[in-house]
Scaffold this motif. Structure first.
Motif, PDB file in Angstrom:
ATOM      1  N   ALA A  96      -0.340  13.464  -1.038  1.00  0.00           N
ATOM      2  CA  ALA A  96       0.488  14.473  -0.380  1.00  0.00           C
ATOM      3  C   ALA A  96       1.742  13.851   0.241  1.00  0.00           C
ATOM      4  CB  ALA A  96      -0.321  15.202   0.687  1.00  0.00           C
ATOM      5  N   ALA A 100       5.696  14.199  -0.680  1.00  0.00           N
ATOM      6  CA  ALA A 100       6.583  14.746   0.358  1.00  0.00           C
ATOM      7  C   ALA A 100       7.868  13.933   0.487  1.00  0.00           C
ATOM      8  CB  ALA A 100       5.852  14.786   1.697  1.00  0.00           C
ATOM      9  N   ILE A 139       6.211  15.458   7.971  1.00  0.00           N
ATOM     10  CA  ILE A 139       5.118  14.869   7.194  1.00  0.00           C
ATOM     11  C   ILE A 139       5.239  13.354   7.154  1.00  0.00           C
ATOM     12  CG2 ILE A 139       4.150  14.708   4.860  1.00  0.00           C
ATOM     13  CD1 ILE A 139       4.894  17.681   4.521  1.00  0.00           C
ATOM     14  N   GLN A 261      10.173  23.326  -3.560  1.00  0.00           N
ATOM     15  CA  GLN A 261       9.418  22.634  -2.509  1.00  0.00           C
ATOM     16  C   GLN A 261       8.043  23.262  -2.280  1.00  0.00           C
ATOM     17  OE1 GLN A 261      12.260  22.726   0.781  1.00  0.00           O
ATOM     18  NE2 GLN A 261      12.492  20.524   0.621  1.00  0.00           N
ATOM     19  N   LEU A 264       4.745  21.285  -2.575  1.00  0.00           N
ATOM     20  CA  LEU A 264       4.017  20.569  -1.523  1.00  0.00           C
ATOM     21  C   LEU A 264       2.807  21.354  -1.038  1.00  0.00           C
ATOM     22  CD1 LEU A 264       6.527  18.698   0.798  1.00  0.00           C
ATOM     23  CD2 LEU A 264       4.645  17.764  -0.518  1.00  0.00           C
ATOM     24  N   VAL A 265       2.865  22.672  -1.111  1.00  0.00           N
ATOM     25  CA  VAL A 265       1.702  23.485  -0.755  1.00  0.00           C
ATOM     26  C   VAL A 265       0.572  23.202  -1.749  1.00  0.00           C
ATOM     27  CG1 VAL A 265       0.809  25.819  -0.450  1.00  0.00           C
ATOM     28  CG2 VAL A 265       3.157  25.277   0.251  1.00  0.00           C
ATOM     29  N   THR A 267       0.380  20.546  -3.476  1.00  0.00           N
ATOM     30  CA  THR A 267       0.048  19.130  -3.314  1.00  0.00           C
ATOM     31  C   THR A 267      -0.997  18.927  -2.223  1.00  0.00           C
ATOM     32  OG1 THR A 267       2.230  18.409  -4.065  1.00  0.00           O
ATOM     33  CG2 THR A 267       0.982  16.858  -2.728  1.00  0.00           C
ATOM     34  N   PHE A 268      -0.832  19.605  -1.095  1.00  0.00           N
ATOM     35  CA  PHE A 268      -1.800  19.459  -0.010  1.00  0.00           C
ATOM     36  C   PHE A 268      -3.171  19.981  -0.414  1.00  0.00           C
ATOM     37  CE2 PHE A 268       1.717  18.502   2.826  1.00  0.00           C
ATOM     38  CZ  PHE A 268       1.118  17.614   3.707  1.00  0.00           C
ATOM     39  N   GLU A 283       0.942  17.142   9.509  1.00  0.00           N
ATOM     40  CA  GLU A 283       1.207  17.344   8.088  1.00  0.00           C
ATOM     41  C   GLU A 283       1.129  18.830   7.733  1.00  0.00           C
ATOM     42  OE1 GLU A 283      -0.327  13.076   6.247  1.00  0.00           O
ATOM     43  OE2 GLU A 283      -1.777  14.673   6.637  1.00  0.00           O
ATOM     44  N   VAL A 284       0.176  19.526   8.309  1.00  0.00           N
ATOM     45  CA  VAL A 284       0.067  20.972   8.086  1.00  0.00           C
ATOM     46  C   VAL A 284       1.293  21.690   8.645  1.00  0.00           C
ATOM     47  CG1 VAL A 284      -1.239  23.055   8.656  1.00  0.00           C
ATOM     48  CG2 VAL A 284      -2.453  20.960   8.032  1.00  0.00           C
ATOM     49  N   CYS A 287       4.143  21.190   6.384  1.00  0.00           N
ATOM     50  CA  CYS A 287       3.977  22.036   5.207  1.00  0.00           C
ATOM     51  C   CYS A 287       4.394  23.477   5.520  1.00  0.00           C
ATOM     52  CB  CYS A 287       2.525  21.980   4.751  1.00  0.00           C
ATOM     53  SG  CYS A 287       2.227  22.738   3.141  1.00  0.00           S
TER      54      CYS A 287
END
Length: 300
Positions: A96, A100, A139, A261, A264-265, A267-268, A283-284, A287
């Motif tokens: 993640a 990022a 992040i 982008q 990244l959602v 990705t997490f 990190e949340v 996001c």
């Protein structure tokens, strides 16, 4: 909803899937081998896609020109090295956070788009991009106290610099691909994007094959042996690229990459469920800022 929005979301999802598969391959194939499979196993599908549009869809194919060739080569080389930087990044940080760092690309794509194509973005879009990049910065310091000093330290570190460099080179490749597609003239955007994709991925495959022959031929053997997982990377990669190329033919690069982008959602989710990597509150929050930036872009 405009077509480029749905196409971009699909591109982001497929790119995330491809990156997750490449992370698995990086340990067995190395950075160059894991990067090559994206192109080597993808270019036949790209060629079949073009042939299908022509023979089954009845679309007239554009004739490439010298300007197209120049932009395609620039974009192809930039994407190769950006991919290698990103794959190498996965060995330095978790999936993640590694992804990022490369997501400073929208700002850099907007700059390159302005310099190379004279494309301008609205004030609202600039604000949306800044909000998204702020999420990326959060992040980057998620594993340390959130202070200005730590932010500077994180952004000046080796991992961050590699990620930012990856985003910059991805930004160059995106602008080059849009330029290549537009240089084909007044053709159907899907066809122009498909032809660009087929030419670029074929060039990238030849370039990397020559590189591996000169540097380490064993890499080619390893890539062939891993054909099952490698072919999945190639499939996800070429489908994702088809979506990216089409979206960037329909819309300015800065807007497409800003919406992108949303990767990244995905990705997490992959980081947590597939790789069982821990995600903390910062990190949340980062996001969520990225998602807010995307919503601002769409509402604007």
């Amino acid at each position: 909803m405009e077509p480029w929005i749905l196409i971009t979301v699909a591109a982001a999802f497929l790119q995330n899937l491809r990156s997750a598969l490449q992370k698995h391959l990086q340990t067995s194939l190395g950075t160059r081998g894991a990067s090559f499979v994206r192109f080597g196993y993808g270019f036949p599908i790209a060629i079949l896609y073009v042939l299908g549009l022509h023979f089954l869809g009845g679309y007239e194919l554009p004739v490439p020109n010298p300007v197209f060739a120049l932009w395609a080569i620039i974009g192809g080389l930039a994407q190769i090295f950006a991919t290698m930087l990103l794959v190498h990044l996965f060995s330095l940080r978790n999936f993640a956070v590694g992804t990022a760092y490369s997501k400073t690309e929208p700002v850099q794509a907007a700059i390159f788009g302005f310099i190379l194509l004279g494309e301008r973005v609205t004030t609202g879009a600039v604000g949306a991009i800044i909000v998204g990049v702020a999420g990326v910065m959060m992040i980057s310091v998620a594993r340390m106290p959130l202070t200005f000093a730590n932010l500077l330290k994180a952004l000046a570190g080796r991992t961050a610099l590699i990620g930012i460099a990856s985003g910059a080179v991805f930004g160059i490749s995106a602008v080059a691909y849009r330029s290549a597609s537009l240089s084909l003239g007044d053709h159907n955007p899907i066809v122009a994007a498909a032809v660009t994709l087929a030419c670029v991925t074929t060039f990238q495959t030849v370039f990397m094959l020559v590189w591996m022959v000169l540097q380490d031929r064993r890499e080619i053997v390893d890539v062939i042996r891993s054909w099952r997982s490698s072919s999945l990377v190639g499939l996800a990669g070429v489908l994702g690229s088809a979506c990216w190329f089409t979206a960037m033919t329909l819309q300015q690069v800065a807007y497409v990459r800003a919406l992108g982008q949303i990767e990244l959602v995905f990705t997490f989710l992959a980081s947590f469920f597939l790789f069982h990597e821990r995600v903390n509150r910062t990190e949340v929050a980062g996001c969520l800022l990225i998602v807010a930036g995307i919503l601002l872009l769409l509402l604007g």
